[in-house]
Design an enzyme around this catalytic site. Sequence first.
Site, short mmCIF file in Angstrom:
data_model
loop_
_atom_site.label_atom_id
_atom_site.label_comp_id
_atom_site.label_asym_id
_atom_site.label_seq_id
_atom_site.Cartn_x
_atom_site.Cartn_y
_atom_site.Cartn_z
N PHE A 15 38.70 42.98 36.98
CA PHE A 15 37.64 44.19 37.21
C PHE A 15 37.76 44.31 38.77
O PHE A 15 36.99 45.67 39.08
CB PHE A 15 36.55 42.50 37.23
N VAL A 59 53.41 40.06 36.60
CA VAL A 59 54.72 39.80 37.29
C VAL A 59 55.17 37.56 37.65
O VAL A 59 55.88 37.89 38.33
CB VAL A 59 52.98 39.92 38.73
N ASN A 101 57.33 37.40 43.39
CA ASN A 101 57.99 38.53 43.24
C ASN A 101 57.20 39.61 43.54
O ASN A 101 58.18 40.62 43.78
CB ASN A 101 57.76 38.51 41.60
N TYR A 147 43.73 26.49 40.32
CA TYR A 147 43.58 27.96 40.49
C TYR A 147 43.94 27.88 42.28
O TYR A 147 44.40 28.50 43.09
CB TYR A 147 41.75 27.97 39.96
N LYS A 151 46.12 29.78 44.92
CA LYS A 151 46.10 30.31 46.05
C LYS A 151 46.07 29.69 47.18
O LYS A 151 46.96 30.58 48.01
CB LYS A 151 45.24 30.77 45.96
N THR A 177 32.32 37.28 43.88
CA THR A 177 32.18 38.96 43.65
C THR A 177 31.95 39.71 42.13
O THR A 177 32.04 38.83 41.37
CB THR A 177 33.28 39.67 44.20
N ARG A 188 32.06 33.33 34.18
CA ARG A 188 31.17 33.13 35.82
C ARG A 188 29.53 33.33 35.53
O ARG A 188 28.87 33.99 34.65
CB ARG A 188 32.25 34.30 36.90
P1 NAD Z 1 40.15 39.28 37.01
O1 NAD Z 1 40.81 38.81 35.39
O2 NAD Z 1 39.59 40.73 35.96
O3 NAD Z 1 41.49 40.28 37.08
C1 NAD Z 1 42.85 39.28 37.17
C2 NAD Z 1 43.58 40.64 36.30
O4 NAD Z 1 45.00 40.44 36.32
C3 NAD Z 1 43.24 40.66 34.84
O5 NAD Z 1 43.55 42.09 35.24
C4 NAD Z 1 44.94 39.72 34.46
O6 NAD Z 1 45.16 40.58 33.03
C5 NAD Z 1 45.99 40.39 35.28
N1 NAD Z 1 47.27 38.74 36.02
C6 NAD Z 1 46.77 37.64 35.49
N2 NAD Z 1 47.74 37.11 35.32
C7 NAD Z 1 48.55 38.38 35.79
C8 NAD Z 1 50.27 38.24 35.01
N3 NAD Z 1 50.91 37.36 35.91
N4 NAD Z 1 50.62 39.32 36.13
C9 NAD Z 1 50.06 40.67 35.65
N5 NAD Z 1 48.89 41.04 35.50
C10 NAD Z 1 47.79 39.50 35.36
O7 NAD Z 1 39.40 39.12 37.36
P2 NAD Z 1 39.13 39.68 38.81
O8 NAD Z 1 37.39 38.84 39.93
O9 NAD Z 1 39.04 40.97 39.05
O10 NAD Z 1 40.17 39.08 40.21
C11 NAD Z 1 41.13 39.72 40.88
C12 NAD Z 1 41.97 38.74 42.29
O11 NAD Z 1 40.60 38.67 43.39
C13 NAD Z 1 42.14 37.23 41.39
O12 NAD Z 1 43.45 37.10 42.39
C14 NAD Z 1 41.25 36.61 42.09
O13 NAD Z 1 41.59 34.90 41.96
C15 NAD Z 1 40.56 37.08 43.21
N6 NAD Z 1 39.27 36.90 43.23
C16 NAD Z 1 38.09 37.10 42.81
C17 NAD Z 1 37.34 36.45 42.94
C18 NAD Z 1 35.40 37.20 42.59
O14 NAD Z 1 34.55 36.86 42.89
N7 NAD Z 1 35.76 38.14 41.30
C19 NAD Z 1 37.06 36.12 43.96
C20 NAD Z 1 37.67 35.49 44.43
C21 NAD Z 1 39.28 36.04 44.44
N1 UDP Z 2 27.13 28.43 36.03
C1 UDP Z 2 25.63 28.45 35.62
N2 UDP Z 2 25.64 29.15 34.59
C2 UDP Z 2 26.72 29.95 33.99
C3 UDP Z 2 27.50 29.49 34.81
C4 UDP Z 2 28.16 29.14 36.17
O1 UDP Z 2 24.88 27.46 36.45
O2 UDP Z 2 25.98 30.08 32.77
C5 UDP Z 2 27.19 27.49 37.69
C6 UDP Z 2 28.57 27.00 37.85
O3 UDP Z 2 28.56 26.04 37.74
C7 UDP Z 2 28.77 27.69 39.78
C8 UDP Z 2 27.64 29.04 40.00
O4 UDP Z 2 27.02 29.04 38.65
O5 UDP Z 2 27.72 26.94 40.65
C9 UDP Z 2 28.64 29.65 40.10
O6 UDP Z 2 29.71 29.35 38.92
P1 UDP Z 2 31.49 30.37 38.33
O7 UDP Z 2 31.91 30.21 37.51
O8 UDP Z 2 31.04 32.18 38.34
O9 UDP Z 2 31.80 30.94 40.42
P2 UDP Z 2 32.66 29.26 41.38
O10 UDP Z 2 32.02 29.83 41.68
O11 UDP Z 2 32.27 27.69 40.30
O12 UDP Z 2 34.02 29.97 41.05
#
Ligand code: NAD
Ligand code: UDP
Length: 319
Positions: A15, A59, A101, A147, A151, A177, A188
């Site tokens: 995403f 990775v 890596n 998780y 991190k 996000t 999510r």
């Molecule tokens: P996502 O699942 O859509 O994207 C993660 C991508 O990483 C996927 O395309 C997946 O196939 C790839 N991936 C996972 N493990 C891998 C590996 N071992 N080798 C190669 N590719 C791998 O999730 P996202 O929301 O786009 O998140 C992207 C990054 O941002 C993540 O590191 C996540 O922890 C961080 N992040 C996202 C949010 C959010 O709200 N979206 C919030 C905090 C942190």
């Molecule tokens: N949540 C919810 N209904 C859903 C999915 C999530 O009420 O269908 C709630 C979840 O319990 C959390 C918040 O929404 O309190 C955000 O959840 P998400 O999984 O998006 O991310 P988080 O912040 O928990 O990593």
Amino acid sequence: MARRRVALVTGGAGFVGSHLSERLLAEGCEVVCVDSFITGSPQNVSHLGGRFFLLERDVRRPIRIPGRVDEVYHLASPASPKSFGPLAIEILESGSAGTRNVLELARSKNARFLLASTSEVYGDPLVHPQPEDYRGNVSTTGVRGAYDEAKRYAEALTSAYRRRHRLQTRIARIFNTYGPRMRPDDGRLVPNLVRQALAGEPLTVYGDGTQTRSLQYVDDLVEGLLLLMRSDEAQPVNLGNPEERSVLEIAELVSRLAGGEGRIVHLPPPEDDPRRRSPDISRARASLGWEPVVDLEEGLARTIRWFAAGAGARKRAAR
Ligand code: NAD
Ligand code: UDP
């Protein structure tokens, strides 16, 4: 003539990674994306061509990329709480061996390295809103621990590489996000609510819905990531939208914007679900001159339009 910047995006078919890749290309960079497709999909980047290269790589094993690399954005990790149980070991390995890596690759190329960390390092926070110097309240053995600790370890390793090898490192602590290209079954909050509202199903609220989140639109995040990479801020930086809403309020807003019937069902709360979450973005404002500009209603409307177009296409394909 200025030479073209080469950016490597791990997790680039996910995403956030797909939006970041798109933006880097628009800026004139060459973009190499590595992804194992464990939670992402080549479809997310199938519209990108020209200076875009997609490599299927995990990775968790050492990776080699030919040629020059200037910037490494390390996003590869499953991210949805729905994955925290079934993919716990893959998450821990992506954060540990995977980060190692990718750091080694950045070191061998003398590239800048940016880690996509998370607000989850604060766990269920006892300080509100969360500034970067808050050290967090995380259960190491709970289901979210895989998780959160992956991190936290990745941040520690990144910092060790900065000290030991003088690598140019950046740490983004990303808060919730949302936006187009989240998987409808990602689990999510936003994709769940939008999919349910568009299908005329009841909206699922976990627990009583008084827990809060602060939702950031993906374009704001991408802008913050670019500014951070090109700044000289080596300390972690929160990137999130400080506008805090309860989950119930978010469900009501999605329902109103998507035109669903608005029925809400309450399901049991997940283990260790953080009660409140909102970023203190003073550091991002001061160091990067950054703050989010897309408000929740506008961002949700854009997301709903994207999901609705996809649902229409899926229906046509099924006919
Ligand atoms: P996502 O699942 O859509 O994207 C993660 C991508 O990483 C996927 O395309 C997946 O196939 C790839 N991936 C996972 N493990 C891998 C590996 N071992 N080798 C190669 N590719 C791998 O999730 P996202 O929301 O786009 O998140 C992207 C990054 O941002 C993540 O590191 C996540 O922890 C961080 N992040 C996202 C949010 C959010 O709200 N979206 C919030 C905090 C942190
Ligand atoms: N949540 C919810 N209904 C859903 C999915 C999530 O009420 O269908 C709630 C979840 O319990 C959390 C918040 O929404 O309190 C955000 O959840 P998400 O999984 O998006 O991310 P988080 O912040 O928990 O990593």
